[in-house]
Design an enzyme around this catalytic site. Sequence first.
Site, PDB file in Angstrom:
ATOM      1  N   SER A 242       0.846  -1.188   0.000  1.00 57.92           N
ATOM      2  CA  SER A 242       0.000   0.000   0.000  1.00 57.92           C
ATOM      3  C   SER A 242       0.883   1.240   0.000  1.00 57.92           C
ATOM      4  O   SER A 242       2.105   1.138   0.052  1.00 57.92           O
ATOM      5  CB  SER A 242      -0.913  -0.003   1.222  1.00 57.92           C
ATOM      6  OG  SER A 242      -0.127   0.219   2.377  1.00 57.92           O
ATOM      7  N   LYS A 243       0.204   2.380  -0.018  1.00 59.07           N
ATOM      8  CA  LYS A 243       0.910   3.659  -0.119  1.00 59.07           C
ATOM      9  C   LYS A 243       1.999   3.812   0.933  1.00 59.07           C
ATOM     10  O   LYS A 243       3.042   4.393   0.670  1.00 59.07           O
ATOM     11  CB  LYS A 243      -0.090   4.800   0.050  1.00 59.07           C
ATOM     12  CG  LYS A 243      -0.628   5.277  -1.267  1.00 59.07           C
ATOM     13  CD  LYS A 243      -1.281   6.636  -1.089  1.00 59.07           C
ATOM     14  CE  LYS A 243      -2.119   6.917  -2.322  1.00 59.07           C
ATOM     15  NZ  LYS A 243      -3.449   7.389  -2.021  1.00 59.07           N
ATOM     16  N   ARG A 244       1.726   3.292   2.123  1.00 56.93           N
ATOM     17  CA  ARG A 244       2.719   3.564   3.171  1.00 56.93           C
ATOM     18  C   ARG A 244       4.025   2.799   2.935  1.00 56.93           C
ATOM     19  O   ARG A 244       5.031   3.071   3.561  1.00 56.93           O
ATOM     20  CB  ARG A 244       2.121   3.302   4.548  1.00 56.93           C
ATOM     21  CG  ARG A 244       2.079   1.901   4.983  1.00 56.93           C
ATOM     22  CD  ARG A 244       1.183   1.694   6.191  1.00 56.93           C
ATOM     23  NE  ARG A 244       0.595   0.379   6.083  1.00 56.93           N
ATOM     24  CZ  ARG A 244       1.224  -0.728   6.395  1.00 56.93           C
ATOM     25  NH1 ARG A 244       2.452  -0.666   6.857  1.00 56.93           N
ATOM     26  NH2 ARG A 244       0.653  -1.892   6.240  1.00 56.93           N
TER      27      ARG A 244
END
Length: 474
Positions: A242-244
Amino acid sequence: MSSSVITRFAPSPTGFLHIGGGRTALFNWAFARKTKGKMLLRIEDTDRERSTPEAVAAILDGLTWLGLDWDGEAESQFSRASRHREVAEILLARGLAYRCYCTPQELQQMRERAEAEKRPVRYDGTWRDRDPASAPAGVRPAIRFKAPQDGETVIDDHVMGRVVFQNKELDDLIILRSDGNPTYNLSVVVDDHDMGVTHIIRGVDHLTNAARQTQIYRAMSWTVPDMAHIPLIHGPDGAKLSKRHGALGVEAYRAMGYLPEAMRNYLARLGWSHGDDEIFSTRQMIDWFGLDGIGKSPSRFDFVKLENLNGHYMRHTDDETLLQAFLAFLPHVAGGPEMLARIDDAMRAKLKRAMPGLKERAKTLVDLMKSAQYLFAQRPLALDDKARQIMADGGVAALQGLLPVLTGADWTAQGLETAVKAYAEASGAKLGKLAQPLRAVLTGTNTSPGIFDVLDVLGREESLKRIEDGLKLS
Ligand code: GLU
């Protein structure tokens, strides 16, 4: 003889090509190329808010950068909406679908009841067998698929194996919304059928859809394509990517200085394997590719591994090809366009000569850009803190001794090395004590490619002037 393979990549344009999408595309592409079949591209642009021309262009650009091509023109799913409606009507006419007049409020109540009773949220079949004559006036119906209520729907998946769904778990999904818009599961089936797709290779997050889609194929008496659902990609911590975890879009990898061929190799190994082979060419990947080589468990994205692999590709790419890749990369990175604007024929030639030294220590094109900086630096060079420190710690004296030696040396990497080594031996100075100050004044930093390469590439005049500038600084 079996008909030839047709795969498809069917991205939803969300603004960029997701790295997982890039891998799905790669598998579809490799399978099609391996079987001498075709890979089609279908843009699933039914979400009109997100599906901007820019978002579509970003996907095509990402695929092109990865070096993946497709057969024929990219197809727009949205443009096929009338055909999707037609199939909904066929199902309706055959009694395999029905009109549902439930209002949003009724559906909401149905959801709340299910949640209160801790049951899965499913449509309760209110209009499945109800006489349409009792339809309320003024409500535009949705069309729901009359899903089988008993028995099982089985997917014989090339990756996940035999996956069995109990039909009672799958409710009557809407295939045409009350506003006349077809829904995803209907559109995908109609498109895959009409496009002659023989193999659906996509993320495992579509497995439940696969069951619903299989039911629609059966209802239409269409052949269900072969399916291969590939596991997700996880981040280094084991959670879904994911984005993180950082970069999600393929174009971010371009900006981080990865080579497309290294990306292809890396993405191939994320979920697919061929024995113990870690490094292979795209040709080998195609020759070896098969759905049976795709593993069932999620793979972890390992940035360190990608970086090392990229470094390997950089070192093994010939200088001219790497230079081309570098020039193609510059428009996509901060400071790159400015650097590109300064690359005339002379600079190009210098970069090419510097390439063996530059690529030796660079893991990415960003590293390469940094270490090529010395070629672009203008006199008098600004020295960074570390370079200044080197000069302060005896660098000045070392260079004063070295300058006449260099002035008289044969100006080739080999000639310079011989001269400097002879001087080091005669004067008892350590080579590093000479190389570091040289590096400081020639590049303004304390790291650079081999110092004799640097001297050679900069040339006699520029090198001697930079050294003199450095001595004046003190
Ligand atoms: N458009 C879907 C997605 O981007 C893929 C649909 C499919 O492959 O069937 O997730």
